[in-house]
Design an enzyme around this catalytic site. Structure first.
Site, PDB file in Angstrom:
ATOM      1  N   TYR A 119      14.019   0.646 -13.701  1.00 23.03           N
ATOM      2  CA  TYR A 119      13.625  -0.779 -13.000  1.00 23.03           C
ATOM      3  C   TYR A 119      14.966  -0.970 -12.075  1.00 23.03           C
ATOM      4  O   TYR A 119      16.119  -0.478 -12.381  1.00 23.03           O
ATOM      5  CB  TYR A 119      13.750  -1.659 -13.865  1.00 23.03           C
ATOM      6  CG  TYR A 119      12.277  -2.423 -14.097  1.00 23.03           C
ATOM      7  CD1 TYR A 119      11.535  -2.977 -13.148  1.00 23.03           C
ATOM      8  CD2 TYR A 119      11.893  -2.464 -15.325  1.00 23.03           C
ATOM      9  CE1 TYR A 119      10.120  -3.316 -13.227  1.00 23.03           C
ATOM     10  CE2 TYR A 119      10.647  -3.035 -15.703  1.00 23.03           C
ATOM     11  CZ  TYR A 119       9.970  -3.366 -14.530  1.00 23.03           C
ATOM     12  OH  TYR A 119       8.495  -4.196 -14.642  1.00 23.03           O
ATOM     13  N   GLU A 130      15.014  -3.881  -9.503  1.00 21.46           N
ATOM     14  CA  GLU A 130      15.077  -5.068  -8.743  1.00 21.46           C
ATOM     15  C   GLU A 130      16.202  -5.443  -7.661  1.00 21.46           C
ATOM     16  O   GLU A 130      17.328  -5.185  -8.312  1.00 21.46           O
ATOM     17  CB  GLU A 130      14.725  -6.382  -9.420  1.00 21.46           C
ATOM     18  CG  GLU A 130      13.405  -6.740  -9.657  1.00 21.46           C
ATOM     19  CD  GLU A 130      13.014  -6.212 -11.019  1.00 21.46           C
ATOM     20  OE1 GLU A 130      13.799  -5.291 -11.686  1.00 21.46           O
ATOM     21  OE2 GLU A 130      12.197  -6.882 -11.819  1.00 21.46           O
ATOM     22  N   ARG A 174       1.770   7.648  -1.969  1.00 24.43           N
ATOM     23  CA  ARG A 174       1.167   6.455  -1.982  1.00 24.43           C
ATOM     24  C   ARG A 174       2.168   5.308  -1.910  1.00 24.43           C
ATOM     25  O   ARG A 174       2.360   5.061  -2.917  1.00 24.43           O
ATOM     26  CB  ARG A 174      -0.033   5.978  -2.766  1.00 24.43           C
ATOM     27  CG  ARG A 174      -1.176   7.317  -3.062  1.00 24.43           C
ATOM     28  CD  ARG A 174      -2.306   6.786  -3.752  1.00 24.43           C
ATOM     29  NE  ARG A 174      -3.191   6.011  -2.815  1.00 24.43           N
ATOM     30  CZ  ARG A 174      -4.077   6.381  -1.961  1.00 24.43           C
ATOM     31  NH1 ARG A 174      -4.169   7.568  -1.896  1.00 24.43           N
ATOM     32  NH2 ARG A 174      -4.673   5.745  -1.253  1.00 24.43           N
ATOM     33  N   LYS A 207      -0.965   8.731   4.591  1.00 23.43           N
ATOM     34  CA  LYS A 207      -1.920   9.266   5.414  1.00 23.43           C
ATOM     35  C   LYS A 207      -1.379  10.578   6.481  1.00 23.43           C
ATOM     36  O   LYS A 207      -1.362  11.545   5.902  1.00 23.43           O
ATOM     37  CB  LYS A 207      -2.568   8.213   6.217  1.00 23.43           C
ATOM     38  CG  LYS A 207      -3.110   6.918   5.190  1.00 23.43           C
ATOM     39  CD  LYS A 207      -3.736   5.880   6.234  1.00 23.43           C
ATOM     40  CE  LYS A 207      -4.266   5.035   5.421  1.00 23.43           C
ATOM     41  NZ  LYS A 207      -3.401   3.792   4.860  1.00 23.43           N
ATOM     42  N   ASP A 255       0.229  -2.116  12.806  1.00 25.30           N
ATOM     43  CA  ASP A 255       0.150  -1.608  11.603  1.00 25.30           C
ATOM     44  C   ASP A 255      -0.287  -0.076  11.919  1.00 25.30           C
ATOM     45  O   ASP A 255      -1.229   0.203  12.333  1.00 25.30           O
ATOM     46  CB  ASP A 255      -1.191  -2.133  10.866  1.00 25.30           C
ATOM     47  CG  ASP A 255      -1.364  -1.419   9.349  1.00 25.30           C
ATOM     48  OD1 ASP A 255      -1.083  -0.380   9.226  1.00 25.30           O
ATOM     49  OD2 ASP A 255      -2.346  -2.303   8.659  1.00 25.30           O
ATOM     50  N   THR A 272       1.253   2.592   5.806  1.00 23.88           N
ATOM     51  CA  THR A 272       1.477   3.210   4.538  1.00 23.88           C
ATOM     52  C   THR A 272       2.207   4.576   4.688  1.00 23.88           C
ATOM     53  O   THR A 272       2.489   5.006   5.885  1.00 23.88           O
ATOM     54  CB  THR A 272      -0.046   3.620   4.007  1.00 23.88           C
ATOM     55  OG1 THR A 272      -0.598   4.266   5.125  1.00 23.88           O
ATOM     56  CG2 THR A 272      -0.550   2.245   3.799  1.00 23.88           C
TER      57      THR A 272
HETATM   58  N1  DSN Z   1      -8.484   2.591   2.593  1.00 30.96           N
HETATM   59  C1  DSN Z   1      -7.668   2.895   3.852  1.00 30.96           C
HETATM   60  C2  DSN Z   1      -8.440   3.764   4.982  1.00 30.96           C
HETATM   61  O1  DSN Z   1      -9.360   4.535   4.328  1.00 30.96           O
HETATM   62  O2  DSN Z   1      -8.518   3.731   5.968  1.00 30.96           O
HETATM   63  C3  DSN Z   1      -7.140   1.646   4.607  1.00 30.96           C
HETATM   64  O3  DSN Z   1      -6.562   0.994   3.618  1.00 30.96           O
END
Ligand code: DSN
Length: 429
Positions: free
Chosen positions: A63, A65, A244, A238, A209, A235
């Site tokens: 942990y 924080e 993730r 990707k 984003d 994120t």
């Molecule tokens: N779930 C993601 C996507 O497939 O684009 C977006 O959050």
């Protein structure tokens, strides 16, 4: 039940098999599935063995924080330098003055941005979900659409590209506190400079984003929002090919506000194993090899688009500048959902997706979205794209005609090709 330490520190499946054979078997089955299929969900990828190892590490036990040097729990001798490394690498890679790597994923990262810069009831503006935006850009079923006065923009009917005149006219009328650009099904490059001009004109905070394109931005294959957007959220799993997780990047003037919004505003302890894996992914993304990977992702997507168009598929906006293609199946006489299901049975994993101005329902829309990040991670190149397009064409056509046997045949062909391109991080059978 006693906690039994296993002598196998680097092969977690051995321990898993002993303790929970059911879950171990399912994880093994997922490994096979990811190995045998052509994974074309635009938001998915394969992480490296190094990223996977950091994700499955003892850091999950801790942990933390707070932030490095300012924690609420002791024992941060390794966690602090891990988070500092992750932040420093994020700042260097994206040329940002400040990075927060603690958001659990993209939606919490965006919620933290709302918390930092807006109050419930404020006006916000984002791309409409069925036009390619994200739930958290103010769409009505999301908390962001319920707690804020949201409006949305879309794409032009004639070009399939973002309608910047519409963005400006809604912004002038609604005077939003936040303007979001970026999305989940936007095949064309985002004009961050144009969005910044509109945001400045109406006094809004511009949020880019870049979840889908972060890897392309890191490699310089897509223009960077830095210097245009006030805040950047992304994120990490990707095109960036990390675990993730998520990050928020901003100028030094917003550092405290953003950090306070993430913790204690929205979250408790950060997921330290994810922080470590983000650090590893950022190190990988700074290499020339990653640059070549990102260029290949876009080259593959462009070539695939050309081949699909040659097979008679309608591509939203006519093609792509990025890693994804949005295919409107209306002219093929097959809705998106049965097409996606048939492709899945044929070993080609995609998702059904709304297309702009879609007359069909969101759960059974007119299109599919396909992407090249994962297949490029396995080493497939432009020379393979005619075959991929041909498979997609055969399967979609078989849905229309009801012809039997096509899915099994394509599945076998896919499995045979993928056997020659081992997936990063997966065991070789
Ligand atoms: N779930 C993601 C996507 O497939 O684009 C977006 O959050």
């Amino acid at each position: 039940m006693a906690f039994v330490e296993t002598p196998s520190p680097t092969v977690p499946l051995d321990a898993l098999r002993d303790t929970d054979p059911e879950i171990a078997a399912l994880v093994r089955a997922e490994e096979r599935l990811q190995g045998e299929t052509l994974r074309m969900i635009a938001s998915e990828n394969y992480v490296s063995a190094a990223v996977l190892r950091a994700t499955g590490s003892v850091l999950t036990n801790k942990y933390s924080e707070g932030y490095p040097g300012r924690r609420y729990y002791e024992g941060q001798q390794t966690v602090d330098p891990i988070e500092e490394l992750a932040c420093a690498r994020a700042r260097a890679l994206f040329r940002a003055e400040h990075a927060n790597v603690q958001p659990y994923s993209g939606s919490p990262a965006n919620l933290a941005v709302y918390l930092a810069f807006a109050k419930p009831g404020d006006a916000v503006l984002g791309m409409s979900l069925p036009m390619g935006g994200h739930l958290t850009h103010g769409w009505d079923v999301s908390a962001t659409g319920r707690w804020f006065r949201s409006s949305s923009y879309g794409v032009r009917r004639d070009t399939g590209r973002i309608d910047l005149d519409e963005v400006r006219s809604i912004a002038l009328h609604e005077r939003p506190k936040l303007i979001f650009c970026g999305g989940t099904a936007v095949p064309r490059a985002i004009d961050f400079a144009a969005f910044a001009e509109i945001a400045r004109e109406v006094g809004a905070v511009l949020v880019a984003d870049i979840a889908h394109i972060a890897g392309l931005v890191a490699a310089g294959v897509h223009a960077s929002p830095m210097g245009h957007a006030d805040v950047v959220s992304t994120t990490t799993h990707k095109t960036l090919r990390g675990p993730r997780g998520a990050m928020i990047l901003c100028g030094a003037e917003y550092a405290k506000t953003v950090d306070k919004a993430v913790f204690p505003g929205l979250q408790g302890g950060p997921h330290n194993r994810t922080t470590a894996a983000i650090a590893v992914a950022l190190r990988e993304a700074a290499t020339p090899e990653f640059g070549a990977y990102a260029r290949a992702v876009v080259a593959n997507a462009r070539r695939l688009g050309d081949e699909l168009a040659a097979c008679g598929f309608d591509l939203v906006s006519g093609g792509t500048d990025t890693h994804l293609l949005l295919i409107d199946l209306t002219s093929r006489g097959v809705p998106g959902k049965p097409a996606a299901k048939a492709l899945d049975r044929a070993g080609i994993v995609v998702n059904h997706n709304a297309v702009p101005f879609d007359p069909r329902r969101p759960f059974d829309p007119s299109g599919i979205r396909v992407g090249t990040p994962a297949l490029t991670s396995r080493g497939l190149g432009e020379e393979h794209m005619p075959r991929v397009a041909e498979w997609i064409d055969r399967v979609v056509e078989s849905v229309r005609t009801g012809r039997d046997g096509v899915e099994e045949q394509v599945r076998g062909e896919v499995r045979e090709l993928m056997a020659s391109y081992p997936a990063p991080g997966l065991p070789v059978d």
